[in-house]
Design a protein around this motif. Structure first.
Motif, PDB file in Angstrom:
ATOM      1  N   ALA A  73      -7.012  92.169  43.902  1.00  0.00           N
ATOM      2  CA  ALA A  73      -6.443  91.652  42.651  1.00  0.00           C
ATOM      3  C   ALA A  73      -7.358  90.596  42.038  1.00  0.00           C
ATOM      4  O   ALA A  73      -7.898  89.747  42.742  1.00  0.00           O
ATOM      5  CB  ALA A  73      -5.065  91.064  42.908  1.00  0.00           C
ATOM      6  N   THR A  74      -7.537  90.691  40.736  1.00  0.00           N
ATOM      7  CA  THR A  74      -8.224  89.658  39.965  1.00  0.00           C
ATOM      8  C   THR A  74      -7.362  89.356  38.753  1.00  0.00           C
ATOM      9  O   THR A  74      -6.544  90.185  38.338  1.00  0.00           O
ATOM     10  CB  THR A  74      -9.625  90.107  39.497  1.00  0.00           C
ATOM     11  OG1 THR A  74      -9.480  91.267  38.677  1.00  0.00           O
ATOM     12  CG2 THR A  74     -10.524  90.425  40.664  1.00  0.00           C
ATOM     13  N   GLN A  75      -7.534  88.174  38.183  1.00  0.00           N
ATOM     14  CA  GLN A  75      -6.758  87.818  36.991  1.00  0.00           C
ATOM     15  C   GLN A  75      -7.690  87.676  35.805  1.00  0.00           C
ATOM     16  O   GLN A  75      -8.778  87.121  35.914  1.00  0.00           O
ATOM     17  CB  GLN A  75      -5.978  86.528  37.227  1.00  0.00           C
ATOM     18  CG  GLN A  75      -4.846  86.725  38.206  1.00  0.00           C
ATOM     19  CD  GLN A  75      -3.884  85.558  38.182  1.00  0.00           C
ATOM     20  OE1 GLN A  75      -4.258  84.429  37.939  1.00  0.00           O
ATOM     21  NE2 GLN A  75      -2.611  85.849  38.447  1.00  0.00           N
ATOM     22  N   ARG A  76      -7.233  88.187  34.675  1.00  0.00           N
ATOM     23  CA  ARG A  76      -7.981  88.142  33.413  1.00  0.00           C
ATOM     24  C   ARG A  76      -7.022  87.758  32.309  1.00  0.00           C
ATOM     25  O   ARG A  76      -5.798  87.930  32.441  1.00  0.00           O
ATOM     26  CB  ARG A  76      -8.583  89.520  33.095  1.00  0.00           C
ATOM     27  CG  ARG A  76      -9.474  90.120  34.154  1.00  0.00           C
ATOM     28  CD  ARG A  76     -10.869  89.523  34.182  1.00  0.00           C
ATOM     29  NE  ARG A  76     -11.605  89.754  32.973  1.00  0.00           N
ATOM     30  CZ  ARG A  76     -12.432  90.775  32.751  1.00  0.00           C
ATOM     31  NH1 ARG A  76     -12.616  91.676  33.687  1.00  0.00           N
ATOM     32  NH2 ARG A  76     -13.068  90.889  31.618  1.00  0.00           N
ATOM     33  N   VAL A  77      -7.558  87.278  31.203  1.00  0.00           N
ATOM     34  CA  VAL A  77      -6.737  86.950  30.035  1.00  0.00           C
ATOM     35  C   VAL A  77      -7.118  87.894  28.911  1.00  0.00           C
ATOM     36  O   VAL A  77      -8.294  87.998  28.539  1.00  0.00           O
ATOM     37  CB  VAL A  77      -6.933  85.479  29.597  1.00  0.00           C
ATOM     38  CG1 VAL A  77      -6.174  85.206  28.315  1.00  0.00           C
ATOM     39  CG2 VAL A  77      -6.484  84.535  30.697  1.00  0.00           C
ATOM     40  N   PHE A  78      -6.122  88.601  28.394  1.00  0.00           N
ATOM     41  CA  PHE A  78      -6.298  89.500  27.253  1.00  0.00           C
ATOM     42  C   PHE A  78      -5.209  89.170  26.243  1.00  0.00           C
ATOM     43  O   PHE A  78      -4.031  89.096  26.602  1.00  0.00           O
ATOM     44  CB  PHE A  78      -6.174  90.973  27.663  1.00  0.00           C
ATOM     45  CG  PHE A  78      -7.207  91.406  28.660  1.00  0.00           C
ATOM     46  CD1 PHE A  78      -8.530  91.578  28.287  1.00  0.00           C
ATOM     47  CD2 PHE A  78      -6.862  91.626  29.970  1.00  0.00           C
ATOM     48  CE1 PHE A  78      -9.482  91.981  29.209  1.00  0.00           C
ATOM     49  CE2 PHE A  78      -7.797  92.038  30.903  1.00  0.00           C
ATOM     50  CZ  PHE A  78      -9.120  92.205  30.518  1.00  0.00           C
ATOM     51  N   CYS A  79      -5.567  88.995  24.994  1.00  0.00           N
ATOM     52  CA  CYS A  79      -4.611  88.738  23.911  1.00  0.00           C
ATOM     53  C   CYS A  79      -3.712  87.543  24.261  1.00  0.00           C
ATOM     54  O   CYS A  79      -2.502  87.573  24.036  1.00  0.00           O
ATOM     55  CB  CYS A  79      -3.765  89.975  23.632  1.00  0.00           C
ATOM     56  SG  CYS A  79      -4.713  91.449  23.275  1.00  0.00           S
ATOM     57  N   ASP A  80      -4.295  86.510  24.842  1.00  0.00           N
ATOM     58  CA  ASP A  80      -3.577  85.298  25.270  1.00  0.00           C
ATOM     59  C   ASP A  80      -2.533  85.580  26.337  1.00  0.00           C
ATOM     60  O   ASP A  80      -1.578  84.824  26.502  1.00  0.00           O
ATOM     61  CB  ASP A  80      -2.929  84.578  24.076  1.00  0.00           C
ATOM     62  CG  ASP A  80      -3.956  83.947  23.151  1.00  0.00           C
ATOM     63  OD1 ASP A  80      -5.057  83.616  23.635  1.00  0.00           O
ATOM     64  OD2 ASP A  80      -3.651  83.788  21.962  1.00  0.00           O
ATOM     65  N   GLN A  81      -2.682  86.688  27.079  1.00  0.00           N
ATOM     66  CA  GLN A  81      -1.752  87.041  28.154  1.00  0.00           C
ATOM     67  C   GLN A  81      -2.530  87.077  29.467  1.00  0.00           C
ATOM     68  O   GLN A  81      -3.598  87.680  29.546  1.00  0.00           O
ATOM     69  CB  GLN A  81      -1.126  88.423  27.905  1.00  0.00           C
ATOM     70  CG  GLN A  81      -0.520  88.618  26.537  1.00  0.00           C
ATOM     71  CD  GLN A  81       0.613  87.654  26.256  1.00  0.00           C
ATOM     72  OE1 GLN A  81       1.471  87.426  27.097  1.00  0.00           O
ATOM     73  NE2 GLN A  81       0.605  87.071  25.069  1.00  0.00           N
ATOM     74  N   LEU A  82      -1.977  86.437  30.503  1.00  0.00           N
ATOM     75  CA  LEU A  82      -2.586  86.479  31.821  1.00  0.00           C
ATOM     76  C   LEU A  82      -2.217  87.805  32.487  1.00  0.00           C
ATOM     77  O   LEU A  82      -1.041  88.151  32.581  1.00  0.00           O
ATOM     78  CB  LEU A  82      -2.100  85.308  32.681  1.00  0.00           C
ATOM     79  CG  LEU A  82      -2.747  85.186  34.056  1.00  0.00           C
ATOM     80  CD1 LEU A  82      -4.252  84.961  33.934  1.00  0.00           C
ATOM     81  CD2 LEU A  82      -2.108  84.038  34.829  1.00  0.00           C
ATOM     82  N   VAL A  83      -3.230  88.562  32.919  1.00  0.00           N
ATOM     83  CA  VAL A  83      -3.023  89.898  33.471  1.00  0.00           C
ATOM     84  C   VAL A  83      -3.647  89.963  34.865  1.00  0.00           C
ATOM     85  O   VAL A  83      -4.798  89.569  35.045  1.00  0.00           O
ATOM     86  CB  VAL A  83      -3.671  90.969  32.563  1.00  0.00           C
ATOM     87  CG1 VAL A  83      -3.516  92.355  33.154  1.00  0.00           C
ATOM     88  CG2 VAL A  83      -3.095  90.913  31.163  1.00  0.00           C
ATOM     89  N   THR A  84      -2.876  90.453  35.835  1.00  0.00           N
ATOM     90  CA  THR A  84      -3.410  90.702  37.172  1.00  0.00           C
ATOM     91  C   THR A  84      -3.872  92.157  37.224  1.00  0.00           C
ATOM     92  O   THR A  84      -3.117  93.070  36.896  1.00  0.00           O
ATOM     93  CB  THR A  84      -2.340  90.452  38.247  1.00  0.00           C
ATOM     94  OG1 THR A  84      -1.915  89.092  38.137  1.00  0.00           O
ATOM     95  CG2 THR A  84      -2.902  90.697  39.637  1.00  0.00           C
TER      96      THR A  84
END
Length: 198
Positions: A73-84
């Motif tokens: 698992a990694t976390q990224r931010v897309f469209c101001d949303q935190l996504v795992t």
């Protein structure tokens, strides 16, 4: 000078009138023996059989029952949303579906709405585990965003899914990107290109 111009214009008018009266020869077929094609509207062939409705995705992650294991698992931010994100090893994915695996972002359905898609795994039957993130473009918009986890289906080279309000999504490979189409329950259509993101 004016006389030459008038004479040239008269000659052109005469030539155009003579050309308009001549009949044009029939077009040469590209394939000898083939019937000539009509320029009239023709009925489209029937669509291939497909599921009646794309799978519905929800805002909660599906149960982990995958035959193809997802990576760490990694976390990224897309469209101001935190996504795992948990991407499967591409080598373990069936060849026809391998091109869909990855993170696809930098897309905007409208000037106000951005979107990103993560295709984490694809099973041998074409069932894909996906994460879809959306949110406002720019920080001064008060429109809410969200992250949806769910299942999509890849059939005939197209990934399809539907969210709980009936909005339908369809994605096809476009060179190194994904060409996305969104259709609302009211019939509004939007298109966006999703770029592969590392």
């Amino acid at each position: 000078m004016i006389c030459r111009f008038a004479a040239a214009a008269g000659l052109m008018t005469f030539a155009m009138a003579a050309f308009a009266q001549q009949g044009l020869p029939p077009p040469t077929p590209l394939y000898p023996g083939a019937a000539p094609r009509s320029i009239e509207p023709e009925p489209l062939p029937p669509l291939p059989s497909a599921p009646t409705a794309p799978p519905v995705i929800s805002s909660t992650p599906p149960a982990a029952a995958a035959a193809v294991a997802a990576g760490p698992a990694t976390q990224r931010v897309f469209c101001d949303q935190l996504v795992t994100v948990r991407l499967a090893d591409r080598d373990g994915i069936p060849d026809p579906y391998r091109q869909f695996i990855g993170i696809w972002s930098d897309a905007a359905w409208t000037p106000q709405l951005c979107a990103a898609l993560v295709v984490e795994t694809v099973q041998p039957d074409g069932t894909a585990s996906i994460v879809y993130a959306f949110g406002p473009m720019g920080s001064n918009t008060r429109r809410p965003g969200g992250v949806l986890h769910g299942i999509g289906v890849i059939r005939d080279g197209e990934l399809r899914f539907q969210n709980s309000d009936g909005t339908q999504f369809a994605f096809r490979p476009l060179y190194a990107d994904l060409d996305g189409r969104l259709t609302t329950p009211q019939g509004q259509n939007y298109q966006a290109v999703f770029k592969r993101t590392l």
